[in-house]
Design an enzyme around this catalytic site. Structure first.
Site, PDB file in Angstrom:
ATOM      1  CB  CYS A 196       7.554  -5.102   8.402  1.00  0.00           C
ATOM      2  SG  CYS A 196       9.020  -4.389   9.189  1.00  0.00           S
ATOM      3  CB  CYS A 251       2.613   1.368   8.474  1.00  0.00           C
ATOM      4  SG  CYS A 251       3.346   0.477   9.820  1.00  0.00           S
ATOM      5  CB  CYS A 289       7.119  -2.763  15.965  1.00  0.00           C
ATOM      6  SG  CYS A 289       8.737  -2.351  15.275  1.00  0.00           S
ATOM      7  CB  CYS A 344       3.497  -1.967  13.799  1.00  0.00           C
ATOM      8  SG  CYS A 344       3.568  -2.037  12.017  1.00  0.00           S
ATOM      9  CB  CYS A 347       3.305   7.282   3.217  1.00  0.00           C
ATOM     10  SG  CYS A 347       3.909   6.082   4.391  1.00  0.00           S
ATOM     11  CD  GLU A 363      -0.925  -0.332   3.733  1.00  0.00           C
ATOM     12  OE1 GLU A 363      -2.029  -0.880   3.584  1.00  0.00           O
ATOM     13  OE2 GLU A 363      -0.469  -0.004   4.820  1.00  0.00           O
TER      14      GLU A 363
HETATM   15  S1  SF4 Z   1       6.556  -0.258  12.930  1.00  0.00           S
HETATM   16 FE1  SF4 Z   1       5.761  -1.958  11.654  1.00  0.00          FE
HETATM   17  S2  SF4 Z   1       6.478  -1.548   9.545  1.00  0.00           S
HETATM   18 FE2  SF4 Z   1       7.688  -0.249  10.970  1.00  0.00          FE
HETATM   19  S3  SF4 Z   1       9.511  -1.491  11.451  1.00  0.00           S
HETATM   20 FE3  SF4 Z   1       8.045  -1.962  13.073  1.00  0.00          FE
HETATM   21  S4  SF4 Z   1       6.936  -3.790  12.338  1.00  0.00           S
HETATM   22 FE4  SF4 Z   1       7.989  -2.877  10.568  1.00  0.00          FE
END
Ligand code: SF4
Length: 367
Positions: free
Chosen positions: A127, A360, A131, A134, A120, A107
């Site tokens: 990913c 995100c 985290c 997220c 963006c 996206e």
């Molecule tokens: S916030 Fe989400 S997209 Fe960004 S590095 Fe951490 S896991 Fe990856």
């Protein structure tokens, strides 16, 4: 040069076939020559793609049909098709969910402000940084995006702006690598994409390097490498807390590179480029929003970066069903006040796209 550690190795499966936007200007000439075409066809193709923002071979009528078919099938394979657009903020924000050639979803979000328009972009599908707050991090890494898949998000957005798809026709001016993925874990392709985005047309899309921001959770060797690239893009470090104990949980890569090492690498980047580093801080209720953390953040940034840091506090956009939530406004105001009081500039980021789940990865996760 030392080889990068394993954390940078991501699956290579699923990358699309070679595309014009993967190649430097010299490589484009070579590729065209290998197809038995005149070298100037490379410049013609580039003018269409980077200058006129079209990836449709049918529009390239200055190239004879036979040559066009040959060139298009070798150098312009279809990359991204829009699955859907979602618009909010009175039409000033538009999120696009794309499907890649192998079905991978990614996206990008286009945000129109009074003085600029920012895209963006995603640098990976999914990913691997995990985290916990997220949405993208929950699904893990699917694959790296190719250079051309990154560039094509930008080309499409520049065309959308030119064609007035977000109101009055305008110009795409800024790029932030803050979509899905950790850009520095897809290092070479992201750097090549920056060149394609910033080289003057028709070699590239002609966006100023100073208007491009590359974010990272703190991959220290890659930050140090980036500092030596001779670029003038802005670096944004997603810090989210100043203490290692909590950061080990919030940003798990911190177990490998600690806060002090990340800030030292950021300092090197600031010294080499003369650019202030953005420190990103997603403020999460009762998790990282304590006054003492604001004080510690201010102190650490003064020590490591002096005047070369700016803190962006980002009110958390909660993932559906998650225990994480944004901090109350008075807590947020006090946090910002304390960081500023330590002599470090700190503001709250305008959060766009709240109604369309623009934290995100949320749209792709729902996809
Ligand atoms: S916030 Fe989400 S997209 Fe960004 S590095 Fe951490 S896991 Fe990856």
């Amino acid at each position: 040069m030392t080889s990068l550690p394993l954390v940078f190795d991501a699956p290579k499966r699923g990358l699309p076939p070679r595309h014009l936007a993967d190649l430097s200007t010299a490589q484009r000439r070579d590729a065209v020559a290998e197809l038995g075409e005149k070298p100037f066809r490379a410049a013609q193709l580039s003018t269409h793609y980077f200058g006129r923002l079209t990836a449709d071979p049918a529009a390239m009528t200055d190239i004879p049909a036979a040559a066009r078919d040959r060139l298009a099938s070798a150098l312009l394979p279809p990359l991204l098709s829009p699955v859907r657009h979602v618009t909010c903020d009175d039409g000033d924000t538009r999120k696009t969910l794309w499907r890649a050639h192998d079905g991978t979803l990614l996206e990008s979000v286009l945000m129109r402000y009074h003085d600029r328009t920012t895209l963006c972009v995603s640098s990976q599908a999914g990913c691997g940084m995990a985290c916990p707050f997220c949405a993208t991090g929950q699904g893990g890494l699917q694959r790296n995006l190719s250079t051309a898949e990154i560039v094509d998000q930008v080309r499409a957005a520049a065309a959308a702006m030119r064609d007035g798809e977000l109101g009055e026709p305008g110009r795409l001016s800024n790029i932030v690598f803050m979509g899905m993925g950790e850009p520095l874990a897809n290092y070479r392709r992201v750097i090549d994409a920056v060149h394609r985005i910033c080289d003057p047309a028709p070699d590239g899309l002609g966006i100023s390097q100073r208007s491009v921001t590359v974010s990272t959770v703190g991959l220290v060797p890659a930050i140090r490498k980036l500092a030596e690239e001779g670029l003038s893009v802005r670096l944004a470090v997603s810090l989210h807390t100043p203490d290692d104990e909590l950061r080990d949980t919030l940003v798990p890569v911190n177990t490998r590179w600690k806060v002090a090492e990340v800030l030292d690498a950021a300092r090197l980047y600031a010294d080499r480029t003369g650019r202030r580093v953005s420190i990103e801080y997603a403020l999460i209720r009762d998790i990282n929003d304590h006054p003492w953390r604001a004080d510690l953040l201010g102190k650490l940034l003064r020590r490591h970066l002096g005047q070369l840091a700016h803190v962006n506090v980002i009110p958390l956009n909660p993932t559906p069903g998650s225990k994480w939530d944004a901090s109350p406004k008075p807590v947020e105001r006090e946090f910002v006040r304390r960081v500023n009081a330590a002599g470090v500039s700190c503001t709250v980021r305008d959060t766009r796209g709240q109604e369309i789940a623009a934290a995100c990865g949320q749209l792709a996760a729902e996809g």
